[in-house]
Motif scaffolding. Structure first.
Motif, PDB file in Angstrom:
ATOM      1  N   ASP A 197      69.290  21.279 -71.733  1.00  0.00           N
ATOM      2  CA  ASP A 197      68.866  22.636 -72.145  1.00  0.00           C
ATOM      3  C   ASP A 197      67.988  23.171 -71.138  1.00  0.00           C
ATOM      4  OD1 ASP A 197      71.041  22.656 -74.277  1.00  0.00           O
ATOM      5  OD2 ASP A 197      69.777  22.011 -75.740  1.00  0.00           O
ATOM      6  N   PHE A 198      67.815  24.386 -71.071  1.00  0.00           N
ATOM      7  CA  PHE A 198      66.953  24.947 -70.346  1.00  0.00           C
ATOM      8  C   PHE A 198      65.446  25.072 -70.970  1.00  0.00           C
ATOM      9  CE2 PHE A 198      64.360  29.027 -69.229  1.00  0.00           C
ATOM     10  CZ  PHE A 198      64.272  28.606 -67.893  1.00  0.00           C
ATOM     11  N   VAL A 199      64.585  24.400 -70.393  1.00  0.00           N
ATOM     12  CA  VAL A 199      63.301  24.474 -70.819  1.00  0.00           C
ATOM     13  C   VAL A 199      62.266  25.036 -69.735  1.00  0.00           C
ATOM     14  CG1 VAL A 199      61.283  23.018 -71.743  1.00  0.00           C
ATOM     15  CG2 VAL A 199      63.670  22.516 -72.638  1.00  0.00           C
ATOM     16  N   PRO A 200      61.626  26.087 -69.745  1.00  0.00           N
ATOM     17  CA  PRO A 200      60.702  26.365 -68.729  1.00  0.00           C
ATOM     18  C   PRO A 200      59.683  25.376 -68.128  1.00  0.00           C
ATOM     19  CG  PRO A 200      61.010  28.260 -70.414  1.00  0.00           C
ATOM     20  CD  PRO A 200      61.651  26.962 -70.957  1.00  0.00           C
ATOM     21  N   LEU A 201      59.647  25.491 -66.666  1.00  0.00           N
ATOM     22  CA  LEU A 201      58.730  24.378 -66.140  1.00  0.00           C
ATOM     23  C   LEU A 201      57.290  25.011 -66.189  1.00  0.00           C
ATOM     24  CD1 LEU A 201      60.796  23.649 -62.874  1.00  0.00           C
ATOM     25  CD2 LEU A 201      60.803  22.227 -64.880  1.00  0.00           C
ATOM     26  N   ASN A 202      56.332  24.180 -66.122  1.00  0.00           N
ATOM     27  CA  ASN A 202      54.949  24.504 -66.112  1.00  0.00           C
ATOM     28  C   ASN A 202      54.767  25.244 -64.588  1.00  0.00           C
ATOM     29  OD1 ASN A 202      52.278  24.814 -66.197  1.00  0.00           O
ATOM     30  ND2 ASN A 202      51.734  22.787 -66.938  1.00  0.00           N
ATOM     31  N   LEU A 203      54.513  26.436 -64.600  1.00  0.00           N
ATOM     32  CA  LEU A 203      54.164  27.217 -63.564  1.00  0.00           C
ATOM     33  C   LEU A 203      52.834  27.187 -63.221  1.00  0.00           C
ATOM     34  CD1 LEU A 203      56.303  30.594 -64.565  1.00  0.00           C
ATOM     35  CD2 LEU A 203      56.999  28.721 -62.756  1.00  0.00           C
ATOM     36  N   ASN A 204      52.089  26.114 -63.580  1.00  0.00           N
ATOM     37  CA  ASN A 204      50.914  25.762 -62.973  1.00  0.00           C
ATOM     38  C   ASN A 204      50.805  24.325 -62.434  1.00  0.00           C
ATOM     39  OD1 ASN A 204      48.313  27.842 -63.815  1.00  0.00           O
ATOM     40  ND2 ASN A 204      50.154  27.788 -65.825  1.00  0.00           N
ATOM     41  N   GLU A 205      52.242  24.002 -62.211  1.00  0.00           N
ATOM     42  CA  GLU A 205      52.306  22.512 -61.505  1.00  0.00           C
ATOM     43  C   GLU A 205      53.207  23.078 -60.398  1.00  0.00           C
ATOM     44  OE1 GLU A 205      53.521  19.884 -64.481  1.00  0.00           O
ATOM     45  OE2 GLU A 205      51.262  19.749 -65.359  1.00  0.00           O
ATOM     46  N   LEU A 206      53.259  23.989 -59.687  1.00  0.00           N
ATOM     47  CA  LEU A 206      54.398  24.123 -58.547  1.00  0.00           C
ATOM     48  C   LEU A 206      53.692  23.748 -57.134  1.00  0.00           C
ATOM     49  CD1 LEU A 206      55.178  27.991 -59.292  1.00  0.00           C
ATOM     50  CD2 LEU A 206      56.321  25.874 -59.925  1.00  0.00           C
ATOM     51  N   LYS A 207      54.375  23.215 -56.415  1.00  0.00           N
ATOM     52  CA  LYS A 207      54.266  22.810 -55.131  1.00  0.00           C
ATOM     53  C   LYS A 207      53.721  23.734 -54.094  1.00  0.00           C
ATOM     54  CE  LYS A 207      56.952  18.671 -55.640  1.00  0.00           C
ATOM     55  NZ  LYS A 207      58.239  17.802 -55.006  1.00  0.00           N
ATOM     56  N   THR A 208      52.813  24.430 -54.630  1.00  0.00           N
ATOM     57  CA  THR A 208      52.045  25.664 -53.737  1.00  0.00           C
ATOM     58  C   THR A 208      50.454  25.315 -53.820  1.00  0.00           C
ATOM     59  OG1 THR A 208      51.514  27.189 -55.637  1.00  0.00           O
ATOM     60  CG2 THR A 208      53.619  27.350 -54.439  1.00  0.00           C
ATOM     61  N   GLU A 209      49.714  25.931 -52.702  1.00  0.00           N
ATOM     62  CA  GLU A 209      48.226  25.634 -52.836  1.00  0.00           C
ATOM     63  C   GLU A 209      47.670  25.655 -54.243  1.00  0.00           C
ATOM     64  OE1 GLU A 209      49.979  27.518 -50.479  1.00  0.00           O
ATOM     65  OE2 GLU A 209      48.923  27.927 -48.702  1.00  0.00           O
ATOM     66  N   SER A 210      47.866  26.719 -54.742  1.00  0.00           N
ATOM     67  CA  SER A 210      47.430  26.824 -56.032  1.00  0.00           C
ATOM     68  C   SER A 210      48.058  26.532 -57.319  1.00  0.00           C
ATOM     69  CB  SER A 210      47.090  28.562 -56.290  1.00  0.00           C
ATOM     70  OG  SER A 210      48.454  28.879 -56.372  1.00  0.00           O
ATOM     71  N   GLY A 211      49.128  25.580 -57.107  1.00  0.00           N
ATOM     72  CA  GLY A 211      49.819  25.371 -58.105  1.00  0.00           C
ATOM     73  C   GLY A 211      50.685  26.308 -59.075  1.00  0.00           C
ATOM     74  N   LYS A 212      50.388  27.653 -58.680  1.00  0.00           N
ATOM     75  CA  LYS A 212      51.067  28.834 -59.299  1.00  0.00           C
ATOM     76  C   LYS A 212      51.924  29.473 -58.495  1.00  0.00           C
ATOM     77  CE  LYS A 212      46.888  29.636 -62.292  1.00  0.00           C
ATOM     78  NZ  LYS A 212      46.098  30.907 -62.962  1.00  0.00           N
TER      79      LYS A 212
END
Length: 741
Positions: free
Chosen positions: A564-579
């Protein structure tokens, strides 16, 4: 005499008399070594697991065989891409398998020169001789000019071979395709792809997006479900009344090249009127304040003057999109993003608008893909360190795209100029895989570059124009004769892998590209630097699932991890800021604009009565130039035509069905005109993939004009001057002159 689809299905039912009746016995189709089909007798039915190889969606399917002959392909309901059905292109894969025009053995060119479509005077040779010749020419180039003098063009299939010989020149077509979208998505979300959740959306906003019209199976049905089953509003900005626009709630015929101005103005409205999701932004978005300051200058009135979109419409749509409902902006290949300057900024602006309205990682918005993990087979030995890393496609000059000598796409369109100028060094041998001259902007310049080579090798299925100019042609089997492991990436809502077994044994004396690479590498004494191919490679991909390839096939050819769709943590993205990253420190460090921005010099302005904008389309029945010799698709769409506004055509004395000439500073061509009211009066629309000049492809031959003939192939200096970090092709950044012939 041809075979219609109905006749073909009769053949599949075991009617050998039908085969003889339509004249197939004499053209080699039965000379396949497939005894079960050749012998009349009781009907034997079996099914095989497969993956469609027509486009990158790789829809899972199964094939029905009757007496050893493939008679039907059908999608698998459990596959999130095909969802139980195939598009017209996928169904017609049978035509590719049994096409009598296919290459059947290695061929050696005996006619001098590289004239596209000219009879190459082919001499059939053995695989031993073909491999010996290929290896000898590659070795000669390496010994005299270095490994960098050998290039591979096409689909990243040569990376392991190039690494083994020490060449950095993996030449990809991605700057004409999806490079802009992938790089912008990676920069913003830390992933090269995202999934538009049309089915749960209430607002679908499109800028040139027309996957309904292009019939990209996995994407085409989503907007229809959202629009008509979920009650979504579908708004389309497009200079032409595309198929998607025809199904929309609202079509806005925008000036080509100005989509970015409109969405920047929408961002202005949403931020200035405080219609953004403040809590979501504070938690998940990096760079909001910088964006707010940047877009103050981009007012709806400013955008209206550039785009011909009323300022009131810009405000209204911005307010509707930010009204709190699930909303999404689909972005795929080309469309408005790849063909005009500022496309990279357009993608980033689209993500910014979805981000500040809380529509990323939300049902009905944009979801990050859920991709299944796979393993890989390793080479017995690591190759020596590469000595030369500068690339013939200029990729080393665009650090956002390139993370290593064989990592990332470069500038496809700049390659001819680089070869002709010996920049950054001479190129002597090219291996071209799965690329046609129809896929290349300004093919005339490409042919000149190929003429300069000492040797050209083409790995191909068809005797197309590219094959006719090659010194050596190595035939590959179709995807229906090969095994494959396909991971769902582009539209992955949950982790899933689809597997394909060969539907039948290869009909002709063909070899897969991986086997060809190994055979050449063995002659060069470098095979130990290549990873294993065949079953070993397939098994390695599935090792973590404790399955062999054969075991997975027996289990139905699909490995799914439904969740089922569970939103990912948007503070753990693979960007410099994680956001979610609207402001990019990486771009700032490289000297590029860290925020989406607009330069009015990017917009062209036709002035003469015979000058037009150019936009290109992809017909739903064809996959670029790959499918034009397929019988069923040719019956539906036998020839490319040029679309023109009816009233504008009348002012130039042009009638429906007339032959017109299109010309630019880069070339000219002629084609039949089709008049329509569903197109801006200042715009010409042109379908891509037509213009085949090889008479060896009997159905596709002379099927219209090649749109590439009038397109620019901009040198790398143009991209550098425009401060474009992606090196996009910009093949529609040109004004076209029109005259009646």
């Amino acid at each position: 005499m041809g075979v219609t689809r109905r006749e073909f299905l009769k053949i599949g039912s075991g009617s050998l008399a039908a085969v003889a009746g339509v004249g197939l016995l004499g053209n080699g189709l039965l000379e396949t070594g497939n005894k079960a089909f050749a012998d009349a007798g009781p009907q034997k039915v079996e099914y095989k697991q497969g993956v469609c190889g027509i486009c990158e969606m790789a829809c899972a399917m199964r094939g029905k065989l009757e007496n050893g002959r493939l008679v039907k392909l059908e999608g698998k309901p459990a596959d999130q891409h095909s969802r139980g059905s195939l598009c017209a292109k996928g169904n017609s894969g049978i035509n590719m398998l049994y096409d009598p025009d296919r290459l059947k053995a290695p061929m050696l060119k005996t006619v001098k020169g590289r004239v596209p479509g000219q009879d190459p005077g082919w001499k059939k040779i053995s695989w031993d001789e073909a491999i010996n010749r290929a290896a000898a020419e590659i070795k000669k180039a390496i010994d005299k000019y270095g490994p960098q003098s050998v290039i591979w063009i096409g689909h990243h299939r040569g990376v392991d071979f190039l690494k083994a010989i020490g060449s950095p020149n993996d030449i990809s077509h991605q700057s004409t395709c999806n490079n802009v979208r992938q790089l912008a998505t990676q920069l913003t979300l830390g992933s090269g792809n995202y999934v538009p959740d049309f089915e749960h959306s209430k607002y679908i906003l499109c800028f040139g997006w027309d996957q309904i019209g292009k019939a990209k199976n996995s994407f085409a049905r989503g907007p229809i479900a959202g629009r008509f089953e979920n009650g979504a509003k579908l708004v389309v900005f497009d200079p032409r009344l595309s198929t998607t626009a025809a199904k929309s709630t609202e079509w806005i015929p925008i000036r080509p090249g100005t989509d970015l101005a409109v969405i920047l103005a929408m961002l202005n409205v949403i931020i200035s009127e405080e219609r953004y999701d403040a809590e979501y932004v504070a938690q998940n978005v990096y760079g909001f304040e910088e964006l707010a300051n940047e877009v103050k200058q981009y007012t709806p009135e400013w955008a209206s003057k550039l785009s011909d979109v009323p300022a009131d419409s810009i405000r209204r749509i911005a307010r509707e999109f930010s009204g709190g409902c699930p909303a999404v902006i689909p972005i795929h290949k080309r469309e408005a993003i790849q063909s005009h300057p500022g496309g990279f900024e357009l993608v980033r602006a689209c993500f910014a608008m979805m981000a500040i309205t809380g529509n990323i990682e939300r049902h009905g918005g944009a979801m990050l893909p859920r991709v299944a993990a796979t393993g890989s087979a390793r080479a017995p030995k690591n190759p020596p360190e590469m000595k030369v890393t500068e690339r013939v496609d200029g990729g080393h000059l665009f650090p956002l795209s390139i993370t290593g000598p064989l990592r990332g796409p470069g500038l496809y369109q700049s390659v001819p100029d680089m070869i002709l100028a010996d920049q950054p060094y001479p190129v002597k041998v090219a291996i071209v895989y799965g690329q046609s001259l129809q896929s290349m902007p300004n093919p005339q310049k490409w042919v000149k570059a190929f003429e300069k080579l000492d040797y050209m090798i083409n790995i191909n299925i068809y005797p197309d124009e590219m094959a006719t100019i090659a010194d050596l042609v190595l035939p590959e089997p179709t995807y229906l004769e090969r095994a494959d492991v396909a991971v769902r990436i582009t539209n992955a809502r949950f982790p899933q892998i689809a597997l394909a077994e060969p539907m039948i044994k290869p009909l002709y004396d063909t070899k897969d590209a991986d086997e060809i690479k190994h055979l050449i590498a063995k002659k060069l004494g470098i095979e130990q630097y290549l990873p294993p191919a065949g079953k070993k490679a397939l098994d390695a991909k599935l090792k973590r699932y404790r399955l062999t390839f054969d075991q997975a096939i027996k289990k139905g050819g699909l490995i799914s991890q439904r969740k089922d769709f569970v939103p990912l943590n948007l503070n753990e993205l693979k960007t410099e800021s994680g956001k979610i990253q609207i402001y990019s420190p990486k771009l700032a460090e490289m000297g590029y604009h860290p925020l989406p921005w607009f330069d009015e010099s990017w917009v062209l302005h036709p002035k003469a009565k015979d000058e037009f904008y150019l936009v290109t389309t992809r017909p739903p029945t064809h996959r670029h130039a790959k499918t034009h010799n397929l019988k069923w698709l040719h019956e539906i769409n036998p020839q490319g035509v040029i679309y023109m506004n009816t009233r504008r055509a009348k002012s130039l004395g042009i009638k429906d069905g007339d032959t017109i000439e299109l010309s630019t500073p880069y070339g000219k061509g002629q084609g039949e005109v089709k008049l329509t009211e569903g197109l801006r009066p200042d715009t010409i629309s042109f379908p891509h993939g037509f213009g085949q000049k090889s008479q060896l492809m009997k159905l596709a031959y002379n099927d219209g004009m090649n749109d590439g003939d009038i397109m620019p192939a901009y040198a790398k200096e143009i991209s550098l001057k425009m401060k474009d970090p992606t090196g996009a092709c910009l093949d529609c950044h040109v004004l076209v002159k029109v005259r009646k012939v």
